[in-house]
Design an enzyme around this catalytic site. Structure first.
Site, PDB file in Angstrom:
ATOM      1  N   ASP A  50     -27.202 -45.605 -33.588  1.00  0.00           N
ATOM      2  CA  ASP A  50     -27.566 -44.656 -34.645  1.00  0.00           C
ATOM      3  C   ASP A  50     -28.786 -45.225 -35.371  1.00  0.00           C
ATOM      4  N   GLU A  61     -31.637 -34.719 -36.607  1.00  0.00           N
ATOM      5  CA  GLU A  61     -30.898 -33.463 -36.569  1.00  0.00           C
ATOM      6  C   GLU A  61     -31.992 -32.404 -36.626  1.00  0.00           C
ATOM      7  N   THR A 113     -42.882 -31.971 -37.876  1.00  0.00           N
ATOM      8  CA  THR A 113     -42.833 -30.552 -37.548  1.00  0.00           C
ATOM      9  C   THR A 113     -43.739 -29.741 -38.470  1.00  0.00           C
ATOM     10  N   ASP A 114     -44.185 -28.585 -37.972  1.00  0.00           N
ATOM     11  CA  ASP A 114     -44.981 -27.693 -38.818  1.00  0.00           C
ATOM     12  C   ASP A 114     -44.147 -27.094 -39.947  1.00  0.00           C
ATOM     13  N   GLU A 115     -42.801 -27.202 -39.835  1.00  0.00           N
ATOM     14  CA  GLU A 115     -41.943 -26.606 -40.870  1.00  0.00           C
ATOM     15  C   GLU A 115     -42.111 -27.286 -42.224  1.00  0.00           C
ATOM     16  N   TYR A 173     -33.307 -28.819 -43.433  1.00  0.00           N
ATOM     17  CA  TYR A 173     -33.937 -29.506 -42.296  1.00  0.00           C
ATOM     18  C   TYR A 173     -35.385 -29.854 -42.622  1.00  0.00           C
ATOM     19  N   ALA A 208     -36.902 -29.971 -45.437  1.00  0.00           N
ATOM     20  CA  ALA A 208     -37.014 -30.890 -46.581  1.00  0.00           C
ATOM     21  C   ALA A 208     -36.772 -32.330 -46.115  1.00  0.00           C
ATOM     22  N   LYS A 216     -37.328 -33.527 -43.085  1.00  0.00           N
ATOM     23  CA  LYS A 216     -38.464 -33.962 -42.262  1.00  0.00           C
ATOM     24  C   LYS A 216     -39.668 -34.299 -43.156  1.00  0.00           C
ATOM     25  N   LEU A 229     -33.659 -20.620 -30.009  1.00  0.00           N
ATOM     26  CA  LEU A 229     -33.911 -19.219 -29.633  1.00  0.00           C
ATOM     27  C   LEU A 229     -34.036 -18.972 -28.129  1.00  0.00           C
ATOM     28  N   TYR A 257     -32.202 -12.382 -35.467  1.00  0.00           N
ATOM     29  CA  TYR A 257     -32.044 -12.403 -36.926  1.00  0.00           C
ATOM     30  C   TYR A 257     -32.955 -11.339 -37.547  1.00  0.00           C
ATOM     31  N   ASP A 280     -29.870 -11.816 -41.306  1.00  0.00           N
ATOM     32  CA  ASP A 280     -30.975 -12.770 -41.250  1.00  0.00           C
ATOM     33  C   ASP A 280     -30.524 -14.187 -41.640  1.00  0.00           C
ATOM     34  N   HIS A 340     -35.245 -17.596 -44.455  1.00  0.00           N
ATOM     35  CA  HIS A 340     -35.945 -17.550 -43.162  1.00  0.00           C
ATOM     36  C   HIS A 340     -37.475 -17.562 -43.299  1.00  0.00           C
TER      37      HIS A 340
HETATM   38  P1  NAD Z   1     -32.831 -32.385 -30.209  1.00  0.00           P
HETATM   39  O1  NAD Z   1     -31.843 -31.941 -31.239  1.00  0.00           O
HETATM   40  O2  NAD Z   1     -32.856 -31.710 -28.889  1.00  0.00           O
HETATM   41  O3  NAD Z   1     -32.619 -33.946 -29.923  1.00  0.00           O
HETATM   42  C1  NAD Z   1     -32.409 -34.874 -30.946  1.00  0.00           C
HETATM   43  C2  NAD Z   1     -31.951 -36.190 -30.304  1.00  0.00           C
HETATM   44  O4  NAD Z   1     -31.784 -37.154 -31.356  1.00  0.00           O
HETATM   45  C3  NAD Z   1     -30.608 -36.088 -29.578  1.00  0.00           C
HETATM   46  O5  NAD Z   1     -30.656 -36.787 -28.357  1.00  0.00           O
HETATM   47  C4  NAD Z   1     -29.637 -36.778 -30.549  1.00  0.00           C
HETATM   48  O6  NAD Z   1     -28.522 -37.376 -29.895  1.00  0.00           O
HETATM   49  C5  NAD Z   1     -30.532 -37.808 -31.196  1.00  0.00           C
HETATM   50  N1  NAD Z   1     -30.043 -38.221 -32.511  1.00  0.00           N
HETATM   51  C6  NAD Z   1     -29.635 -37.420 -33.537  1.00  0.00           C
HETATM   52  N2  NAD Z   1     -29.238 -38.168 -34.572  1.00  0.00           N
HETATM   53  C7  NAD Z   1     -29.441 -39.467 -34.215  1.00  0.00           C
HETATM   54  C8  NAD Z   1     -29.242 -40.709 -34.880  1.00  0.00           C
HETATM   55  N3  NAD Z   1     -28.734 -40.772 -36.120  1.00  0.00           N
HETATM   56  N4  NAD Z   1     -29.569 -41.845 -34.225  1.00  0.00           N
HETATM   57  C9  NAD Z   1     -30.059 -41.800 -32.952  1.00  0.00           C
HETATM   58  N5  NAD Z   1     -30.241 -40.660 -32.279  1.00  0.00           N
HETATM   59  C10 NAD Z   1     -29.952 -39.499 -32.905  1.00  0.00           C
HETATM   60  O7  NAD Z   1     -34.229 -32.319 -30.923  1.00  0.00           O
HETATM   61  P2  NAD Z   1     -35.677 -31.937 -30.321  1.00  0.00           P
HETATM   62  O8  NAD Z   1     -35.845 -30.483 -30.371  1.00  0.00           O
HETATM   63  O9  NAD Z   1     -35.881 -32.688 -29.076  1.00  0.00           O
HETATM   64  O10 NAD Z   1     -36.599 -32.557 -31.466  1.00  0.00           O
HETATM   65  C11 NAD Z   1     -37.028 -33.920 -31.407  1.00  0.00           C
HETATM   66  C12 NAD Z   1     -37.895 -34.214 -32.608  1.00  0.00           C
HETATM   67  O11 NAD Z   1     -39.028 -33.346 -32.613  1.00  0.00           O
HETATM   68  C13 NAD Z   1     -37.190 -33.986 -33.949  1.00  0.00           C
HETATM   69  O12 NAD Z   1     -37.591 -35.013 -34.811  1.00  0.00           O
HETATM   70  C14 NAD Z   1     -37.709 -32.654 -34.424  1.00  0.00           C
HETATM   71  O13 NAD Z   1     -37.724 -32.602 -35.822  1.00  0.00           O
HETATM   72  C15 NAD Z   1     -39.119 -32.651 -33.857  1.00  0.00           C
HETATM   73  N6  NAD Z   1     -39.718 -31.335 -33.545  1.00  0.00           N
HETATM   74  C16 NAD Z   1     -39.028 -30.443 -32.781  1.00  0.00           C
HETATM   75  C17 NAD Z   1     -39.652 -29.232 -32.429  1.00  0.00           C
HETATM   76  C18 NAD Z   1     -38.952 -28.208 -31.566  1.00  0.00           C
HETATM   77  O14 NAD Z   1     -39.464 -27.108 -31.389  1.00  0.00           O
HETATM   78  N7  NAD Z   1     -37.797 -28.508 -30.978  1.00  0.00           N
HETATM   79  C19 NAD Z   1     -40.946 -28.959 -32.874  1.00  0.00           C
HETATM   80  C20 NAD Z   1     -41.609 -29.902 -33.674  1.00  0.00           C
HETATM   81  C21 NAD Z   1     -40.980 -31.098 -33.990  1.00  0.00           C
HETATM   82  O1  DAU Z   2     -41.597 -25.157 -35.806  1.00  0.00           O
HETATM   83  C1  DAU Z   2     -40.984 -26.298 -35.309  1.00  0.00           C
HETATM   84  C2  DAU Z   2     -39.481 -26.166 -35.413  1.00  0.00           C
HETATM   85  O2  DAU Z   2     -39.083 -25.216 -34.447  1.00  0.00           O
HETATM   86  C3  DAU Z   2     -38.749 -27.497 -35.197  1.00  0.00           C
HETATM   87  O3  DAU Z   2     -39.081 -28.368 -36.242  1.00  0.00           O
HETATM   88  C4  DAU Z   2     -37.232 -27.285 -35.146  1.00  0.00           C
HETATM   89  O4  DAU Z   2     -36.591 -28.502 -34.820  1.00  0.00           O
HETATM   90  C5  DAU Z   2     -36.931 -26.256 -34.078  1.00  0.00           C
HETATM   91  O5  DAU Z   2     -35.541 -25.997 -34.046  1.00  0.00           O
HETATM   92  C6  DAU Z   2     -37.706 -24.963 -34.346  1.00  0.00           C
HETATM   93  O6  DAU Z   2     -37.224 -24.315 -35.548  1.00  0.00           O
HETATM   94  P1  DAU Z   2     -37.005 -22.716 -35.610  1.00  0.00           P
HETATM   95  O7  DAU Z   2     -36.056 -22.445 -36.698  1.00  0.00           O
HETATM   96  O8  DAU Z   2     -38.311 -22.010 -35.618  1.00  0.00           O
HETATM   97  O9  DAU Z   2     -36.345 -22.503 -34.145  1.00  0.00           O
HETATM   98  P2  DAU Z   2     -35.110 -21.627 -33.639  1.00  0.00           P
HETATM   99  O10 DAU Z   2     -35.133 -21.686 -32.153  1.00  0.00           O
HETATM  100  O11 DAU Z   2     -33.848 -21.980 -34.329  1.00  0.00           O
HETATM  101  O12 DAU Z   2     -35.518 -20.164 -34.102  1.00  0.00           O
HETATM  102  C7  DAU Z   2     -36.745 -19.581 -33.700  1.00  0.00           C
HETATM  103  C8  DAU Z   2     -36.833 -18.215 -34.368  1.00  0.00           C
HETATM  104  O13 DAU Z   2     -35.832 -17.358 -33.781  1.00  0.00           O
HETATM  105  C9  DAU Z   2     -36.528 -18.235 -35.852  1.00  0.00           C
HETATM  106  O14 DAU Z   2     -37.354 -17.283 -36.502  1.00  0.00           O
HETATM  107  C10 DAU Z   2     -35.076 -17.806 -35.961  1.00  0.00           C
HETATM  108  C11 DAU Z   2     -34.918 -16.866 -34.769  1.00  0.00           C
HETATM  109  N1  DAU Z   2     -33.570 -16.855 -34.151  1.00  0.00           N
HETATM  110  C12 DAU Z   2     -33.006 -18.033 -33.796  1.00  0.00           C
HETATM  111  C13 DAU Z   2     -31.755 -18.072 -33.208  1.00  0.00           C
HETATM  112  C14 DAU Z   2     -31.109 -19.381 -32.836  1.00  0.00           C
HETATM  113  C15 DAU Z   2     -32.924 -15.657 -33.905  1.00  0.00           C
HETATM  114  O15 DAU Z   2     -33.457 -14.560 -34.205  1.00  0.00           O
HETATM  115  N2  DAU Z   2     -31.683 -15.683 -33.336  1.00  0.00           N
HETATM  116  C16 DAU Z   2     -31.057 -16.844 -32.999  1.00  0.00           C
HETATM  117  O16 DAU Z   2     -29.897 -16.812 -32.502  1.00  0.00           O
END
Ligand code: NAD
Ligand code: DAU
Length: 339
Positions: A59, A84, A125-127, A153, A155, A157, A193, A210, A275, A279
Site C-alpha cells: 500500500d 483510487e 488528471t485534468d479534473e 476524487y 480534490a 488529486k 464509461l 447520466y 445525473d 457532474h
Molecule cells: P485504476 O483504478 O485502473 O488503477 C489504480 C491502481 O492503483 C490499481 O491497480 C490499484 O490496485 C492501485 N492502488 C489503489 N490504491 C492503492 C494503494 N493505496 N497502494 C498501492 N496501489 C494502489 O486507475 P487508472 O485509470 O489506471 O488511473 C491511474 C492513474 O491515472 C490515477 O492516478 C488516475 O488519477 C490517473 N488518471 C486516470 C485517467 C483515466 O482516464 N483513467 C486520466 C488521467 C489521469
Molecule cells: O478526465 C480524467 C478522468 O477521467 C480521470 O481522472 C478519472 O480517473 C477517470 O475515471 C475519468 O473520470 P470521468 O468521471 O470523466 O470518467 P467516467 O468513465 O466515470 O465517466 C465519463 C463520463 O461518462 C462522465 O461524464 C460520466 C458519464 N457516465 C459514466 C458512467 C460510469 C455515464 O453517463 N454513465 C456511467 O455509467
C-alpha cells in the site's frame, strides 16, 4: 535504470509497464500495487515471470512497507499511478481517496527524499481544473488554469499535486506532473464509461447514461498517455506540469451511440438515469506545452482507437467477466438500481 511503477496492476499503469518494456527493454521495472478491487494480477500475467520485472504487493500509504521497497530496490525513477480513480466511488465514500491519493503520495515523496531518486513523476488528471461551460468552446485547460475541483476524487488529486509542488519547491525534489484527459483502451476496469457500455451492450442490458449525456470529455488512447509520460521522464523540465490531451472532445451520448453502432446493437438500450452529483460539464485540454517543448502528439485517432478497444473487449471476455462477477455486482446494484 530502475523504474518503480506504483499502481501498475491497474488500467494505465499496466499499459505503461507494457509500453516501457517494449520501448526500453534494458530498464528494470518494479511494480508496487495494493491490488484493490481495481488492481488485477491477471493483467500482468505476460510479464510476471520475465527477467527485469518484479511485482510487490504493498500500500503506498504504508510508510514502513514503502521504505522497505525503496531500501531493497533503490529505484532511479518513481512513476505514481496508484490511486483510487473512480469519481462515483469518491462521491459514495471519500475517505479512502484521501488516504491513498493524498497520504499515499506524501509517503512516496518522503521515501524519494530519504532514499534519493532522479525523478518522481505524479500521474495527475485534468479534473483538478474543474470543468468548462458547454457554450464556450474557445476555452481550454492550460497549465495556468487555477485548480478548482468538483468531486472528492478531484480534490484528492489536486491536493497530491500541491504536495508534489511543495516538495519540489521546499526540498528541491525532482518532480514532474502530468495532467491527462480521459483515457480509454485495453484493461480499463468496467466501472468506467467505455468498458461499462461495451459490457452492458454485449449482454443486451440497459446502458445507463447520466442525465442527457451532453457532458463532454476529451478522449485519449491509453498508449498515447504512456508515450507522453515516457517523454516527460526523458526530456521534461523538473518542477513543471504538462497537460496531456489530444483535442478529441466528444459528448457521452455520442460515445455510447458509437459503441452501439460498432457492436450492431439498438439505441433502444440507452437508459437516461439520474445525473452524477456535481457532474462536470466539459473537459478540454490545451496540449501546447507538451507539444511545443517535448514534441508530443497523439498517434491514435479516435475512430481507430475505439474500434481497437471494442475489439479487445470482445477478444478478452474472460478478463472482464471475472471482474464483473463478485463484488462488482454489489457495486453495480448500489450505484445503478432504481436510479
Ligand atoms: P485504476 O483504478 O485502473 O488503477 C489504480 C491502481 O492503483 C490499481 O491497480 C490499484 O490496485 C492501485 N492502488 C489503489 N490504491 C492503492 C494503494 N493505496 N497502494 C498501492 N496501489 C494502489 O486507475 P487508472 O485509470 O489506471 O488511473 C491511474 C492513474 O491515472 C490515477 O492516478 C488516475 O488519477 C490517473 N488518471 C486516470 C485517467 C483515466 O482516464 N483513467 C486520466 C488521467 C489521469
Ligand atoms: O478526465 C480524467 C478522468 O477521467 C480521470 O481522472 C478519472 O480517473 C477517470 O475515471 C475519468 O473520470 P470521468 O468521471 O470523466 O470518467 P467516467 O468513465 O466515470 O465517466 C465519463 C463520463 O461518462 C462522465 O461524464 C460520466 C458519464 N457516465 C459514466 C458512467 C460510469 C455515464 O453517463 N454513465 C456511467 O455509467
Amino acid at each position: 535504470m530502475k523504474v518503480l511503477v506504483t499502481g501498475g496492476a491497474g488500467f494505465i499503469g499496466s499499459n505503461f509497464i507494457f509500453y516501457m518494456r517494449e520501448k526500453h527493454p534494458d530498464y528494470e521495472l518494479v511494480c508496487l500495487d495494493k491490488l484493490t478491487y481495481a488492481g488485477n494480477l491477471e493483467t500482468l500475467e505476460a510479464v510476471m515471470d520475465e527477467p527485469g520485472f518484479q511485482f510487490v504487493r504493498a500500500d503506498i500509504a504504508d510508510r514502513e512497507a514503502v521504505y522497505t521497497v525503496f531500501e531493497a530496490e533503490k529505484p532511479d525513477i518513481v512513476v505514481n499511478f496508484a490511486a483510487e480513480s473512480h469519481v462515483d466511488r469518491s462521491i459514495e465514500n471519500p475517505s479512502v481517496f484521501l488516504e491513498t491519493n493524498v497520504m499515499g503520495t506524501q509517503v512516496l515523496l518522503d521515501a524519494c527524499r530519504k532514499y534519493g531518486i532522479q525523478r518522481y513523476h505524479q500521474v495527475s488528471t485534468d479534473e483538478v481544473y474543474g470543468d468548462l461551460p458547454l457554450d464556450r468552446p474557445d476555452l481550454f485547460f492550460t497549465e495556468e488554469t487555477p485548480l478548482h475541483t468538483s468531486s472528492p476524487y478531484s480534490a484528492s488529486k489536486a491536493s497530491a499535486d500541491l504536495l508534489c509542488h511543495a516538495y519540489y519547491r521546499t526540498y528541491e525534489l525532482p518532480v514532474t506532473i502530468s495532467r491527462c484527459s480521459n483515457n480509454y483502451g485495453p484493461y480499463q476496469f468496467p466501472e468506467k464509461l467505455i468498458p461499462l457500455m461495451i459490457a452492458n451492450a454485449l449482454a443486451d442490458k440497459p446502458l445507463p447514461v447520466y442525465g442527457e449525456g451532453l457532458n463532454v470529455r476529451d478522449w485519449l488512447y491509453v498508449e498515447d498517455h504512456c508515450a507522453a509520460i515516457d517523454l516527460i521522464l526523458e526530456k521534461g523540465q523538473v518542477g513543471r506540469v504538462y497537460n496531456v490531451g489530444g483535442h478529441n472532445e466528444m459528448r457521452n451520448i455520442d460515445i455510447v451511440r458509437r459503441i452501439l453502432s460498432i457492436l450492431g446493437k439498438p439505441e433502444s438500450l440507452i437508459d437516461h438515469v439520474t445525473d452524477r452529483k456535481g457532474h462536470d460539464m466539459r473537459y478540454a485540454i490545451d496540449p501546447s506545452r507538451i507539444h511545443g517543448e517535448l514534441g508530443w502528439l497523439p498517434e491514435t485517432r479516435f475512430d481507430d482507437g475505439i474500434q481497437k478497444t471494442v475489439g479487445w473487449y470482445l477478444e478478452h471476455c474472460a478478463w472482464w467477466k471475472n471482474i464483473i462477477n463478485g463484488d462488482y455486482q454489489d457495486y453495480y446494484e448500489r450505484m445503478y438500481s432504481g436510479r
